[in-house]
Design a protein around this motif. Sequence first.
Motif, PDB file in Angstrom:
ATOM      1  N   GLN A  83       0.612  -1.087   0.110  1.00  0.00           N
ATOM      2  CA  GLN A  83       0.003   0.065   0.205  1.00  0.00           C
ATOM      3  C   GLN A  83       1.234   1.302   0.049  1.00  0.00           C
ATOM      4  N   PRO A  84       0.031   2.463  -0.437  1.00  0.00           N
ATOM      5  CA  PRO A  84       1.171   3.097  -1.039  1.00  0.00           C
ATOM      6  C   PRO A  84       1.654   4.346   0.452  1.00  0.00           C
ATOM      7  N   CYS A  85       3.195   5.075   0.424  1.00  0.00           N
ATOM      8  CA  CYS A  85       2.767   6.244   1.369  1.00  0.00           C
ATOM      9  C   CYS A  85       1.962   7.184   0.571  1.00  0.00           C
ATOM     10  N   THR A  86       1.344   7.819   1.958  1.00  0.00           N
ATOM     11  CA  THR A  86       0.794   9.499   1.691  1.00  0.00           C
ATOM     12  C   THR A  86       0.704  10.877   1.202  1.00  0.00           C
ATOM     13  N   ARG A  87       2.234  10.717   1.166  1.00  0.00           N
ATOM     14  CA  ARG A  87       2.872  12.238   1.894  1.00  0.00           C
ATOM     15  C   ARG A  87       2.340  13.307   0.509  1.00  0.00           C
ATOM     16  N   LEU A  88       2.200  12.495  -0.382  1.00  0.00           N
ATOM     17  CA  LEU A  88       2.672  13.437  -1.463  1.00  0.00           C
ATOM     18  C   LEU A  88       0.841  13.487  -1.850  1.00  0.00           C
ATOM     19  N   ALA A  89      -0.067  12.873  -1.334  1.00  0.00           N
ATOM     20  CA  ALA A  89      -1.524  13.325  -1.520  1.00  0.00           C
ATOM     21  C   ALA A  89      -1.990  13.732  -0.454  1.00  0.00           C
ATOM     22  N   PHE A  90      -1.108  13.934   0.716  1.00  0.00           N
ATOM     23  CA  PHE A  90      -1.269  15.345   1.347  1.00  0.00           C
ATOM     24  C   PHE A  90      -1.406  16.762   0.946  1.00  0.00           C
ATOM     25  N   GLU A  91       0.150  16.713   0.444  1.00  0.00           N
ATOM     26  CA  GLU A  91       0.656  17.955  -0.590  1.00  0.00           C
ATOM     27  C   GLU A  91      -0.268  18.257  -1.383  1.00  0.00           C
ATOM     28  N   SER A  92      -0.355  17.665  -1.765  1.00  0.00           N
ATOM     29  CA  SER A  92      -1.893  17.351  -2.916  1.00  0.00           C
ATOM     30  C   SER A  92      -2.853  18.219  -2.367  1.00  0.00           C
ATOM     31  N   TYR A  93      -3.382  17.673  -1.040  1.00  0.00           N
ATOM     32  CA  TYR A  93      -4.535  18.422  -0.430  1.00  0.00           C
ATOM     33  C   TYR A  93      -4.765  19.214  -0.122  1.00  0.00           C
ATOM     34  N   ARG A  94      -3.374  19.825   0.435  1.00  0.00           N
ATOM     35  CA  ARG A  94      -2.790  21.542   1.228  1.00  0.00           C
ATOM     36  C   ARG A  94      -3.174  22.262   0.440  1.00  0.00           C
ATOM     37  N   PHE A  95      -2.468  21.378  -1.964  1.00  0.00           N
ATOM     38  CA  PHE A  95      -2.373  22.373  -2.593  1.00  0.00           C
ATOM     39  C   PHE A  95      -4.249  22.895  -2.963  1.00  0.00           C
ATOM     40  N   ALA A  96      -4.615  22.046  -3.062  1.00  0.00           N
ATOM     41  CA  ALA A  96      -5.947  22.853  -3.003  1.00  0.00           C
ATOM     42  C   ALA A  96      -7.019  23.175  -1.774  1.00  0.00           C
ATOM     43  N   GLU A  97      -6.179  23.088  -0.959  1.00  0.00           N
ATOM     44  CA  GLU A  97      -7.292  23.475   0.293  1.00  0.00           C
ATOM     45  C   GLU A  97      -6.571  25.480  -0.121  1.00  0.00           C
ATOM     46  N   GLU A  98      -6.029  25.257  -0.307  1.00  0.00           N
ATOM     47  CA  GLU A  98      -5.254  27.078  -1.028  1.00  0.00           C
ATOM     48  C   GLU A  98      -5.915  27.507  -2.021  1.00  0.00           C
ATOM     49  N   HIS A  99      -7.107  26.268  -2.757  1.00  0.00           N
ATOM     50  CA  HIS A  99      -7.521  26.850  -4.103  1.00  0.00           C
ATOM     51  C   HIS A  99      -8.622  26.797  -3.059  1.00  0.00           C
ATOM     52  N   HIS A 100      -8.930  26.922  -2.248  1.00  0.00           N
ATOM     53  CA  HIS A 100     -10.513  26.317  -1.873  1.00  0.00           C
ATOM     54  C   HIS A 100     -11.161  24.703  -2.774  1.00  0.00           C
ATOM     55  N   LEU A 101     -10.338  23.995  -3.080  1.00  0.00           N
ATOM     56  CA  LEU A 101     -10.995  22.296  -3.547  1.00  0.00           C
ATOM     57  C   LEU A 101     -10.608  21.612  -2.942  1.00  0.00           C
ATOM     58  N   SER A 102     -10.390  21.364  -0.959  1.00  0.00           N
ATOM     59  CA  SER A 102     -10.101  20.690  -0.705  1.00  0.00           C
ATOM     60  C   SER A 102     -11.331  19.517  -0.215  1.00  0.00           C
ATOM     61  N   ASP A 103     -12.655  20.271  -0.471  1.00  0.00           N
ATOM     62  CA  ASP A 103     -13.636  19.069  -0.456  1.00  0.00           C
ATOM     63  C   ASP A 103     -13.560  17.975  -1.147  1.00  0.00           C
ATOM     64  N   ALA A 104     -13.267  18.432  -3.019  1.00  0.00           N
ATOM     65  CA  ALA A 104     -13.486  17.952  -4.029  1.00  0.00           C
ATOM     66  C   ALA A 104     -11.963  16.657  -3.833  1.00  0.00           C
ATOM     67  N   CYS A 105     -11.271  17.508  -3.228  1.00  0.00           N
ATOM     68  CA  CYS A 105      -9.773  16.825  -3.606  1.00  0.00           C
ATOM     69  C   CYS A 105      -9.791  15.901  -2.620  1.00  0.00           C
ATOM     70  N   LYS A 106     -10.332  15.315  -1.516  1.00  0.00           N
ATOM     71  CA  LYS A 106     -10.776  14.539  -0.728  1.00  0.00           C
ATOM     72  C   LYS A 106     -11.262  13.973  -0.813  1.00  0.00           C
ATOM     73  N   ASP A 107     -12.336  13.619  -1.669  1.00  0.00           N
ATOM     74  CA  ASP A 107     -13.835  12.831  -1.873  1.00  0.00           C
ATOM     75  C   ASP A 107     -13.342  11.689  -2.986  1.00  0.00           C
ATOM     76  N   ARG A 108     -12.343  13.318  -4.346  1.00  0.00           N
ATOM     77  CA  ARG A 108     -11.428  12.419  -5.225  1.00  0.00           C
ATOM     78  C   ARG A 108     -10.028  11.282  -4.487  1.00  0.00           C
ATOM     79  N   MET A 109      -9.237  11.700  -3.564  1.00  0.00           N
ATOM     80  CA  MET A 109      -8.170  10.379  -2.915  1.00  0.00           C
ATOM     81  C   MET A 109      -9.337   9.374  -2.576  1.00  0.00           C
ATOM     82  N   LEU A 110     -10.088   9.715  -1.294  1.00  0.00           N
ATOM     83  CA  LEU A 110     -10.399   8.509  -0.725  1.00  0.00           C
ATOM     84  C   LEU A 110     -10.886   7.096  -1.563  1.00  0.00           C
TER      85      LEU A 110
END
Length: 120
Positions: A83-110
């Motif tokens: 199973q993958p480590c998720t550090r890069l996924a969390f970095e993507s989430y923080r980037f999405a959060e800065e652009h007000h897209l965190s909910d969509a990002c979280k849903d897509r990642m899950l």
Amino acid sequence: MAVRLKVRSGYVRLFCLPAKQPLAEATAGHDAAVEWMPFELRPEPTPTPRPEGDYLRDVWSRAAYLMARTMGVAIRLPDVSPQPCTRLAFESYRFAEEHHLSDACKDRMLRAFHDGDSPA
């Protein structure tokens, strides 16, 4: 008085996707806000589990599929091994959060990791 819930969640943890909907239902219509916060269960260099091993097959059989069926969420044990480590996924989430897209990002990642039909 507003209630603020902080939820620590990962993307490859089996209980995070099924728990999302009940939490949304519980807070709907209330003065409540849910803040999702990344939580990396096994940061590098910690080894991650393998789906072909007994541990993941057992816990998914005993708990994950039953809980997901009860909550009406289709999931499957991903065959990504290990199973993958998720550090890069969390970095993507923080980037999405800065652009007000965190909910969509979280849903897509899950969904990207757990999507599929649960057996039986």
